[in-house]
Design a protein around this motif. Structure first.
Motif, PDB file in Angstrom:
ATOM      1  N   GLU A 119       0.856  -1.184   0.000  1.00  0.00           N
ATOM      2  CA  GLU A 119       0.000   0.000   0.000  1.00  0.00           C
ATOM      3  C   GLU A 119       0.897   1.240   0.000  1.00  0.00           C
ATOM      4  O   GLU A 119       1.417   1.664   1.030  1.00  0.00           O
ATOM      5  N   SER A 120       1.084   1.819  -1.170  1.00  0.00           N
ATOM      6  CA  SER A 120       2.105   2.854  -1.340  1.00  0.00           C
ATOM      7  C   SER A 120       1.714   4.209  -0.749  1.00  0.00           C
ATOM      8  O   SER A 120       2.585   4.984  -0.340  1.00  0.00           O
ATOM      9  N   ASN A 121       0.413   4.535  -0.696  1.00  0.00           N
ATOM     10  CA  ASN A 121       0.015   5.859  -0.196  1.00  0.00           C
ATOM     11  C   ASN A 121       0.462   6.060   1.256  1.00  0.00           C
ATOM     12  O   ASN A 121       0.983   7.115   1.624  1.00  0.00           O
ATOM     13  N   LEU A 122       0.258   5.037   2.068  1.00  0.00           N
ATOM     14  CA  LEU A 122       0.660   5.114   3.479  1.00  0.00           C
ATOM     15  C   LEU A 122       2.175   5.223   3.600  1.00  0.00           C
ATOM     16  O   LEU A 122       2.694   5.966   4.441  1.00  0.00           O
ATOM     17  N   VAL A 123       2.878   4.499   2.751  1.00  0.00           N
ATOM     18  CA  VAL A 123       4.338   4.562   2.742  1.00  0.00           C
ATOM     19  C   VAL A 123       4.813   5.982   2.457  1.00  0.00           C
ATOM     20  O   VAL A 123       5.718   6.501   3.110  1.00  0.00           O
ATOM     21  N   ILE A 124       4.190   6.618   1.475  1.00  0.00           N
ATOM     22  CA  ILE A 124       4.595   7.965   1.064  1.00  0.00           C
ATOM     23  C   ILE A 124       4.402   8.964   2.193  1.00  0.00           C
ATOM     24  O   ILE A 124       5.309   9.749   2.522  1.00  0.00           O
ATOM     25  N   TRP A 125       3.245   8.936   2.830  1.00  0.00           N
ATOM     26  CA  TRP A 125       2.963   9.916   3.885  1.00  0.00           C
ATOM     27  C   TRP A 125       3.834   9.718   5.120  1.00  0.00           C
ATOM     28  O   TRP A 125       4.327  10.687   5.711  1.00  0.00           O
ATOM     29  N   LEU A 126       4.068   8.469   5.484  1.00  0.00           N
ATOM     30  CA  LEU A 126       4.913   8.212   6.645  1.00  0.00           C
ATOM     31  C   LEU A 126       6.383   8.513   6.346  1.00  0.00           C
ATOM     32  O   LEU A 126       7.128   8.933   7.234  1.00  0.00           O
ATOM     33  N   ALA A 127       6.797   8.315   5.109  1.00  0.00           N
ATOM     34  CA  ALA A 127       8.163   8.680   4.724  1.00  0.00           C
ATOM     35  C   ALA A 127       8.354  10.194   4.823  1.00  0.00           C
ATOM     36  O   ALA A 127       9.398  10.670   5.282  1.00  0.00           O
ATOM     37  N   LEU A 128       7.350  10.938   4.399  1.00  0.00           N
ATOM     38  CA  LEU A 128       7.416  12.404   4.518  1.00  0.00           C
ATOM     39  C   LEU A 128       7.508  12.832   5.982  1.00  0.00           C
ATOM     40  O   LEU A 128       8.281  13.743   6.321  1.00  0.00           O
ATOM     41  N   LEU A 129       6.744  12.159   6.846  1.00  0.00           N
ATOM     42  CA  LEU A 129       6.808  12.454   8.281  1.00  0.00           C
ATOM     43  C   LEU A 129       8.211  12.184   8.809  1.00  0.00           C
ATOM     44  O   LEU A 129       8.769  12.982   9.583  1.00  0.00           O
ATOM     45  N   GLY A 130       8.811  11.076   8.390  1.00  0.00           N
ATOM     46  CA  GLY A 130      10.169  10.733   8.820  1.00  0.00           C
ATOM     47  C   GLY A 130      11.193  11.748   8.363  1.00  0.00           C
ATOM     48  O   GLY A 130      12.117  12.103   9.105  1.00  0.00           O
ATOM     49  N   ILE A 131      11.048  12.217   7.132  1.00  0.00           N
ATOM     50  CA  ILE A 131      11.989  13.208   6.599  1.00  0.00           C
ATOM     51  C   ILE A 131      11.924  14.499   7.401  1.00  0.00           C
ATOM     52  O   ILE A 131      12.955  15.075   7.781  1.00  0.00           O
ATOM     53  N   LEU A 132      10.727  14.966   7.700  1.00  0.00           N
ATOM     54  CA  LEU A 132      10.567  16.224   8.435  1.00  0.00           C
ATOM     55  C   LEU A 132      11.086  16.109   9.867  1.00  0.00           C
ATOM     56  O   LEU A 132      11.851  16.976  10.333  1.00  0.00           O
ATOM     57  N   ALA A 133      10.693  15.062  10.564  1.00  0.00           N
ATOM     58  CA  ALA A 133      11.080  14.914  11.973  1.00  0.00           C
ATOM     59  C   ALA A 133      12.584  14.672  12.109  1.00  0.00           C
ATOM     60  O   ALA A 133      13.257  15.297  12.942  1.00  0.00           O
TER      61      ALA A 133
END
Length: 304
Positions: A119-133
């Motif tokens: 499920e790529s959509n969840l991967v994308i959003w959580l990856a963005l969260l990881g990058i910011l934090a």
């Protein structure tokens, strides 16, 4: 025996644990979200990023404790205090980077053999969260990482995790738009290899300090030759040079003098040696054993 601390030695940088605490909090949140997201989406790269984030949390806690311990005063039964606490933390953190890397490589190979839809959509959003934090945490620790091995180990954990999140984001986009699901274990493998690359150097550096090896920037023979050129000194032998932590490099040696000099003369020579080795080699703790006519071997420069 003369023992001298150079007057620049006490300009140690006071490191605040506040930034470490903020980073611990952020990485704990990221880890929880990524574990949940990885299990729901089926993404190995997201779960591997979560595992790395969890190792970040542990390493940051170790770094925080070591940072606190390093500020404690010396005592009668701890004459160096806890000055090496941060070196131990750096060693532990570097070792965990390598262990996590091996685990990720094993998981990546297994996923290559058994690919799964993600499920790529969840991967994308959580990856963005990881990058910011993680990007914010990297910014907080960057300054201290330049001068402190412990903070550098924490900084490297966070930096590699930010890069891992970038890789996960790219993988998520490729999976979403091109259905390239094999990119997930491939990115995991790339993350692991990069972790080994950055962790190995830090592990070697911290090991050298813990083993009391002579710093790479110093050649023992050069110091022996430099001190031996002084007129009153006949011989330099039984030399030990080691690094206690980032701020302290120690030298101890036996000096055989040409004449039976007075104590005041020795103090003057000691001061000259101290200035010489500090400005040329960065050595700021000098311990000298003066000798005259002592019947020991004068040809052994280094001895246990």
């Amino acid at each position: 025996m003369g023992h001298s601390h150079h007057n620049h030695v006490h300009s140690h940088t006071e490191l605040s644990g506040k930034n470490l605490l903020i980073s611990i909090f952020l990485n704990t949140l990221i880890t929880v979200f990524q574990v949940i997201g990885g299990l729901i989406s089926g993404s190995l790269s997201l779960l591997s990023d979560a595992l790395h984030n969890f190792s970040d949390v542990l390493s940051l806690i170790v770094s925080y404790i070591a940072n606190l311990l390093s500020k404690r005063k010396a005592s009668a039964n701890k004459t160096f205090g806890y000055k090496r606490a941060e070196i131990i933390a750096a060693f532990v953190n570097a070792a965990t980077l390598l262990i996590v890397s091996v685990i990720l490589i094993i998981e990546a190979v297994e996923r290559f053999l058994n690919p799964q839809q993600i499920e790529s959509n969840l991967v994308i959003w959580l990856a963005l969260l990881g990058i910011l934090a993680n990007g914010f945490s990297v910014f907080l620790l960057k300054k201290d990482a330049a001068s402190n091995m412990n903070m550098k180990s924490a900084y490297l954990h966070l930096l590699t995790d930010m890069l891992a999140s970038v890789a996960v984001l790219i993988g998520g986009l490729l999976m979403k738009f091109y259905k390239i699901y094999w990119i997930d274990p491939l990115l995991t493998l790339g993350i692991a290899i990069y972790l080994i690359y950055v962790g190995w150097d830090l592990l070697k550096e911290s090991t050298r300090v813990l083993m009391l090896f002579t710093p790479n920037t110093i050649q023992v023979q050069d110091i022996v030759d430099s001190i031996g050129k002084m007129d009153s000194i006949k011989n330099v032998h039984h030399v030990h040079i080691w690094q206690l932590n980032e701020n302290e490099v120690h030298l101890e040696a036996h000096l055989d003098f040409n004449e039976d000099i007075s104590l005041s003369q020795f103090e003057s020579i000691l001061e000259e040696i101290e200035e010489e080795v500090f400005h040329k080699y960065g050595i700021n703790h000098v311990t000298i054993q003066p000798e005259y006519g002592k019947p020991d071997s004068k040809h052994i420069i280094v001895q246990d």
